[in-house]
Design an enzyme around this catalytic site. Structure first.
Site, mmCIF file in Angstrom:
data_model
loop_
_atom_site.group_PDB
_atom_site.id
_atom_site.type_symbol
_atom_site.label_atom_id
_atom_site.label_comp_id
_atom_site.label_asym_id
_atom_site.label_seq_id
_atom_site.Cartn_x
_atom_site.Cartn_y
_atom_site.Cartn_z
ATOM 1 N N TYR A 144 0.832 -1.367 -0.067
ATOM 2 C CA TYR A 144 -0.130 -0.099 -0.060
ATOM 3 C C TYR A 144 0.867 1.335 -0.029
ATOM 4 O O TYR A 144 0.370 2.321 -0.269
ATOM 5 C CB TYR A 144 -0.723 -0.064 1.230
ATOM 6 C CG TYR A 144 -1.941 -1.083 1.236
ATOM 7 C CD1 TYR A 144 -2.241 -1.779 0.103
ATOM 8 C CD2 TYR A 144 -2.950 -1.111 2.217
ATOM 9 C CE1 TYR A 144 -3.267 -2.676 -0.121
ATOM 10 C CE2 TYR A 144 -3.946 -2.075 2.010
ATOM 11 C CZ TYR A 144 -4.268 -2.959 1.067
ATOM 12 O OH TYR A 144 -5.063 -3.833 0.861
ATOM 13 N N LYS A 175 2.993 -15.396 1.664
ATOM 14 C CA LYS A 175 2.835 -16.151 0.385
ATOM 15 C C LYS A 175 4.226 -16.464 0.059
ATOM 16 O O LYS A 175 4.884 -16.121 -0.942
ATOM 17 C CB LYS A 175 2.092 -15.215 -0.671
ATOM 18 C CG LYS A 175 1.785 -15.799 -1.975
ATOM 19 C CD LYS A 175 0.647 -16.921 -1.889
ATOM 20 C CE LYS A 175 0.270 -17.508 -3.088
ATOM 21 N NZ LYS A 175 -0.564 -18.688 -2.943
ATOM 22 N N ASP A 219 -3.800 -17.890 0.919
ATOM 23 C CA ASP A 219 -4.849 -18.720 0.345
ATOM 24 C C ASP A 219 -5.311 -19.620 1.171
ATOM 25 O O ASP A 219 -6.559 -19.738 1.604
ATOM 26 C CB ASP A 219 -4.473 -19.143 -1.087
ATOM 27 C CG ASP A 219 -3.056 -19.889 -1.100
ATOM 28 O OD1 ASP A 219 -2.442 -19.710 -0.126
ATOM 29 O OD2 ASP A 219 -2.843 -20.550 -2.117
ATOM 30 N N ASP A 254 -5.717 -6.598 5.851
ATOM 31 C CA ASP A 254 -6.647 -6.024 5.364
ATOM 32 C C ASP A 254 -7.930 -6.953 4.800
ATOM 33 O O ASP A 254 -9.128 -7.009 5.488
ATOM 34 C CB ASP A 254 -6.442 -5.060 4.285
ATOM 35 C CG ASP A 254 -7.332 -4.109 3.786
ATOM 36 O OD1 ASP A 254 -8.401 -3.929 4.406
ATOM 37 O OD2 ASP A 254 -7.210 -3.403 2.878
ATOM 38 N N ASP A 301 -11.357 -8.588 7.496
ATOM 39 C CA ASP A 301 -12.684 -8.329 7.019
ATOM 40 C C ASP A 301 -13.447 -9.502 7.198
ATOM 41 O O ASP A 301 -14.489 -9.584 7.636
ATOM 42 C CB ASP A 301 -12.642 -7.532 5.906
ATOM 43 C CG ASP A 301 -12.908 -5.960 5.861
ATOM 44 O OD1 ASP A 301 -12.380 -5.462 7.103
ATOM 45 O OD2 ASP A 301 -13.080 -5.375 5.371
#
Ligand code: NAD
Length: 362
Positions: free
Chosen positions: A143, A194, A226, A250, A254
């Site tokens: 980000y 990852k 994943d 992020d 959620d």
């Protein structure tokens, strides 16, 4: 606590002022009845600040936030400010506070009170009693990484690009937060990366593994993102603390929040290296119900509990708030967002008053 702690209270927009008022009742009760030494002052942020000053984060607010030991924030945003230039939208106030206070560690608990297990879209036996802490890196990663942008290539086609970048020190400091929290909980950290595809998270895994050696009291595991997403919906109770990058956090936080089915119940904390923190509910300003006195104040009240635990080292008082919230749910009190058959519907203020009443009863 040896000295008086200072809290900057930023109610913000929409339901912000309503829910923050209830959290302040709880703080007042802790001050008068339990010896908590804090003083509060109020400031402007978000749309409310824009209306007064033309800025969603006036310099004065940021300075007062820096001088405070903790910030309690309601929520920002609303239809009224949606057409503004992006640089002065209310949400910029939040981002400015995060950057200005260097709040690199975002703590997002996903807790499902057993009394509300029916609120989840998952089967009650999968989620009842869920208690996960997601520790998300908040000021680095893709980000913020440079270079970034959209460029036109020689053949005339446009290409968008972002950079995933983490310094070892950034990984180490967020990892340290996760290990320290796990040591006070169930003693397990799952680091999500990852590493099979991204070199940057290969380094992430190496650093977490090294940290693990220095924390023999905490059990460390690693999981690809994943698989972590899959495991969160398959068997979420396997997790204690999850630590991960800005973007993975992020998304996963959620998803974890939705496991609980009750957005009005979830607090959050964002901390810097000095233990200074900003505490806020995870939900937004809910313009659809603002001003009606029906918003659920419990996420904001539980944010105060996190403040006591993580910025003021007052774990016993934090426990007291959380126990009081459990008690009002046991009494059958529900705001409309968590209403169930056979329970008693109450408004924002009545819910706050009930928590205050429950604080005193052991
Ligand atoms: P939202 O979280 O405000 O609302 C989503 C839904 O949940 C709405 O139906 C709302 O009524 C309900 N809800 C939220 N909090 C509730 C509570 N405490 N009690 C009962 N019901 C509650 O998300 P949104 O509608 O997507 O966004 C509204 C505004 O909030 C936007 O301007 C958005 O940018 C902003 N926002 C701010 C924050 C923040 O301040 N941290 C976070 C998310 C969204």
């Amino acid at each position: 606590m040896t000295e008086m702690k200072k809290i900057l209270v930023l109610p913000g927009d929409g339901i912000g002022p309503e829910i923050v008022a209830e959290a302040l009742k709880v703080l007042d009760c802790l001050k008068s009845d339990f010896g908590l030494e804090v003083e509060t002052e109020q400031g402007l942020v978000g749309g409310a600040a824009y209306d007064e000053t033309g800025q969603p984060l006036p310099e004065e607010t940021l300075e007062r936030a820096r001088a405070a030991d903790a910030v309690l924030l309601g929520a920002v945003g609303g239809h009224k400010w949606e057409s503004l230039d992006i640089a002065v939208r209310p949400e910029k106030g939040l981002l400015g506070l995060r950057a200005g206070l260097n709040l690199f560690a975002n703590l997002r608990p996903a807790i499902l009170y057993p009394q509300l297990a029916e609120a989840s879209t998952l089967k009650p036996e999968v989620v009842a009693g869920l208690d996960i802490m997601i520790v998300r890196e908040l000021t680095g990663g893709i980000y913020f990484g440079q270079p970034r942008g959209v460029r036109t290539l020689e053949d005339g086609e446009r290409e968008g690009f972002n950079t995933l970048v983490y310094r070892e020190s950034e990984i180490r400091r967020i990892g340290k937060v996760a290990f320290e929290i796990a040591a006070k909980r169930d003693g397990r950290v799952c680091s999500v990366d990852k590493a099979n595809v991204l070199e940057c998270t290969e380094l992430w895994r190496e650093v977490m593994t090294d940290l693990g050696r220095h924390h023999p009291d905490v059990e460390l595991s690693h999981m690809y993102v994943d698989n972590a997403a899959m495991q969160l919906v398959r068997a979420p109770k396997q997790f204690d603390v999850m630590v991960t990058t800005n973007m993975f956090g992020d998304i996963l936080s959620d998803a974890a929040a939705m496991l609980t089915g009750s957005i009005g119940m979830l607090p959050s904390a964002s901390l810097n290296e000095n233990g200074q923190g900003m505490y806020e509910p995870i939900h937004g300003s809910a313009p659809d119900i603002a001003g009606q006195g029906v918003a659920n104040p419990l996420a904001t009240i539980l944010s105060v509990a996190m403040m006591l635990r993580y910025s003021f080292d007052q774990g016993a008082l934090a426990d007291r708030i959380e126990t009081a919230v459990g008690a009002v749910l046991d009494q059958g009190l529900r705001t409309p967002d968590i209403m169930q058959d056979g329970k008693r519907q109450v408004g924002t203020a009545e819910m706050g008053d009930a928590v205050v009443a429950a604080l005193g009863s052991d």
